[in-house]
Design a protein around this motif. Structure first.
Motif, PDB file in Angstrom:
ATOM      1  N   LEU A   6      -5.780  10.839 -11.300  1.00 29.18           N
ATOM      2  CA  LEU A   6      -4.384  11.119 -11.583  1.00 29.18           C
ATOM      3  C   LEU A   6      -4.235  12.192 -12.651  1.00 29.18           C
ATOM      4  N   ASP A   7      -3.090  12.845 -12.651  1.00 31.30           N
ATOM      5  CA  ASP A   7      -2.718  13.778 -13.717  1.00 31.30           C
ATOM      6  C   ASP A   7      -2.921  13.082 -15.064  1.00 31.30           C
ATOM      7  N   PRO A   8      -3.632  13.705 -16.013  1.00 29.27           N
ATOM      8  CA  PRO A   8      -3.909  13.035 -17.285  1.00 29.27           C
ATOM      9  C   PRO A   8      -2.675  12.512 -18.013  1.00 29.27           C
ATOM     10  N   VAL A   9      -1.526  13.187 -17.891  1.00 29.42           N
ATOM     11  CA  VAL A   9      -0.347  12.708 -18.612  1.00 29.42           C
ATOM     12  C   VAL A   9       0.296  11.504 -17.935  1.00 29.42           C
ATOM     13  N   TYR A  47      -8.905  -4.740  -6.968  1.00 26.94           N
ATOM     14  CA  TYR A  47      -8.778  -3.941  -8.190  1.00 26.94           C
ATOM     15  C   TYR A  47      -9.982  -3.008  -8.336  1.00 26.94           C
ATOM     16  N   ARG A  48     -11.160  -3.478  -7.983  1.00 28.15           N
ATOM     17  CA  ARG A  48     -12.343  -2.609  -8.065  1.00 28.15           C
ATOM     18  C   ARG A  48     -12.238  -1.443  -7.083  1.00 28.15           C
ATOM     19  N   GLU A  49     -11.632  -1.693  -5.913  1.00 27.00           N
ATOM     20  CA  GLU A  49     -11.394  -0.595  -4.968  1.00 27.00           C
ATOM     21  C   GLU A  49     -10.446   0.446  -5.564  1.00 27.00           C
ATOM     22  N   ALA A  50      -9.466  -0.024  -6.306  1.00 25.28           N
ATOM     23  CA  ALA A  50      -8.424   0.861  -6.830  1.00 25.28           C
ATOM     24  C   ALA A  50      -8.865   1.648  -8.059  1.00 25.28           C
ATOM     25  N   GLU A  51      -9.740   1.090  -8.857  1.00 20.60           N
ATOM     26  CA  GLU A  51     -10.018   1.640 -10.194  1.00 20.60           C
ATOM     27  C   GLU A  51     -10.487   3.094 -10.193  1.00 20.60           C
ATOM     28  N   PRO A  52     -11.345   3.538  -9.271  1.00 19.18           N
ATOM     29  CA  PRO A  52     -11.754   4.953  -9.318  1.00 19.18           C
ATOM     30  C   PRO A  52     -10.588   5.927  -9.204  1.00 19.18           C
ATOM     31  N   ALA A  73      -5.483   8.954  -2.188  1.00 22.79           N
ATOM     32  CA  ALA A  73      -4.607   8.024  -1.475  1.00 22.79           C
ATOM     33  C   ALA A  73      -5.205   6.638  -1.246  1.00 22.79           C
ATOM     34  N   PRO A  74      -6.462   6.498  -0.803  1.00 23.86           N
ATOM     35  CA  PRO A  74      -6.984   5.138  -0.572  1.00 23.86           C
ATOM     36  C   PRO A  74      -6.984   4.270  -1.829  1.00 23.86           C
ATOM     37  N   HIS A  75      -7.235   4.887  -2.974  1.00 19.11           N
ATOM     38  CA  HIS A  75      -7.246   4.131  -4.221  1.00 19.11           C
ATOM     39  C   HIS A  75      -5.828   3.749  -4.636  1.00 19.11           C
ATOM     40  N   ALA A  76      -4.884   4.665  -4.416  1.00 20.37           N
ATOM     41  CA  ALA A  76      -3.487   4.348  -4.727  1.00 20.37           C
ATOM     42  C   ALA A  76      -2.982   3.210  -3.844  1.00 20.37           C
ATOM     43  N   ALA A 112       0.822  -1.209   0.000  1.00 20.68           N
ATOM     44  CA  ALA A 112       0.000   0.000   0.000  1.00 20.68           C
ATOM     45  C   ALA A 112       0.853   1.256   0.000  1.00 20.68           C
ATOM     46  N   VAL A 113       1.932   1.257   0.796  1.00 21.84           N
ATOM     47  CA  VAL A 113       2.750   2.473   0.859  1.00 21.84           C
ATOM     48  C   VAL A 113       3.487   2.725  -0.454  1.00 21.84           C
ATOM     49  N   ILE A 114       3.679   1.681  -1.268  1.00 28.20           N
ATOM     50  CA  ILE A 114       4.288   1.903  -2.582  1.00 28.20           C
ATOM     51  C   ILE A 114       3.373   2.788  -3.428  1.00 28.20           C
ATOM     52  N   GLY A 115       2.073   2.493  -3.401  1.00 31.03           N
ATOM     53  CA  GLY A 115       1.123   3.351  -4.101  1.00 31.03           C
ATOM     54  C   GLY A 115       1.127   4.767  -3.555  1.00 31.03           C
TER      55      GLY A 115
END
Length: 349
Positions: free
Chosen positions: A269-272, A259-264, A186-189, A166-169
């Motif tokens: 994120l920055d578009p680029v 993965y569903r938790e993360a997807e939103p 942060a929770p999604h990352a 988690a901390v890597i994200g």
């Protein structure tokens, strides 16, 4: 290409450039899926990502019994990893303690005399104001790997994965940048880091058994009548068992939920930077498809996403990168929070 990335990032010190180059080499050789995705990032942000990966890889190799770990390339050069593959547990503990001392010294502003990965990591942490606590938590989980060989419950495993994944994200967020506050993203990352690691755990069940570890939680396995002895039997004989298949399918379902938790978080994120993370998201999730397609034969062989599929996902990511960069040029005013630095005061506390 390395020089262009470092020039874009404003890394001019020769020692630092060599340190970042070492981290990039570690990523290219040992993290095929991750490295492929990083190619879609703007050049100035790639060195930081390589530094974060390189340090994590170095620490991981210290605690592992073999140097061929994680998302290792078929032609991995183990000379570029921590030289502890055949070390006794006490030696690995001492090496990890030394790495942690170097890390604390470097994060406090000192310049370590050894370990380029620590030098690059400390520079990245300073450039992007990454919370030191994320590295402290990571090292705590690495220490756990020296003694802990299984986890009784999923809650126990999640506590370990906070530091190992988690901390890597969370470390990545300031590098990637967001269109919202870092606190909201942060929770999604964090969930994405956990999803990636759960995918690795499922893919590497057999290899982890060889190291004496079982990362799938014991309560999940027991719900399907599986214990370590049955996994060892299957690994040793090459034979399948329907109870193991059912347990691995349940682990896959669990991972897909994360993965569903993360997807939103992708849209935050920055578009680029978004195409890079979306590509990694798809490539890692495709590993689950490959595992299921193999009949959950992870105790007998590693699940590898076909090269054609990886290329197709990467090509789609490249199209998205070009579209995002074109959109950024046309935008009349900035819409992102650069590098996640401008935080919403209420949400960040």
């Amino acid at each position: 290409m390395t020089g262009r990335e470092l020039d874009a990032a404003g890394v001019t010190d020769p020692v630092l450039r060599a340190a970042y180059t070492r981290c990039r080499l570690l990523n290219a050789r040992h993290g095929r899926t991750y490295f492929l995705a990083t190619r879609l990032l703007p050049a100035d942000r790639r060195p930081a990502v390589h530094a974060l990966y390189g340090f994590a890889r170095w620490a991981d190799d210290i605690v592992d019994d073999t140097a061929d770990t994680a998302d290792t390339a078929d032609t991995a050069d183990t000379a570029d990893t921590a030289d502890t593959a055949d070390a006794a547990p006490a030696e690995r503990a001492a090496a990890l303690a030394r790495l942690e001392r170097l890390l604390r010294h470097a994060l406090a502003g000192g310049r370590p005399a050894a370990e380029p990965v620590v030098l690059a990591l400390a520079d990245t942490a300073a450039r992007y104001a990454i919370e030191p606590a994320h590295f402290t938590d990571f090292m705590a989980s690495m220490r756990a790997d020296l003694t802990v060989t299984d986890y009784a419950t999923y809650a126990d495993l999640r506590a370990y994965m906070h530091g190992s994944a988690a901390v890597i994200g969370l470390q990545m967020l300031p590098v990637l940048g967001t269109v919202t506050s870092r606190a909201r993203a942060a929770p999604h990352a964090a969930a994405l880091g956990v999803a990636f690691q759960l995918t690795n755990f499922l893919r590497d069940v057999g290899e982890d058994l060889d190291r004496g570890r079982v990362y799938l939680p014991a309560d999940l396995l027991a719900a399907h009548g599986v214990q370590r002895d049955l996994l060892l039997w299957s690994r040793r004989t090459g034979r399948d068992d329907p109870r193991i298949t059912a347990a691995l399918r349940a682990a896959e379902d669990l991972t897909r939920g994360v993965y569903r938790e993360a997807e939103p978080g992708l849209a935050m994120l920055d578009p680029v930077a978004r195409p890079c993370v979306r590509t990694a998201f798809l490539l890692y999730r495709n590993i689950l498809d490959t595992i299921a397609g193999s009949g959950y034969a992870v105790l007998h062989r590693r699940a590898v996403v076909p090269r054609r599929r990886r290329a197709a996902v990467a090509a789609d990511g490249l199209v998205r990168v070009l579209a995002a960069r074109l959109g950024a040029r046309r935008a009349p005013t900035p819409t992102t929070v650069p590098y996640g630095a401008a935080l919403d005061a209420k949400e960040s506390g």
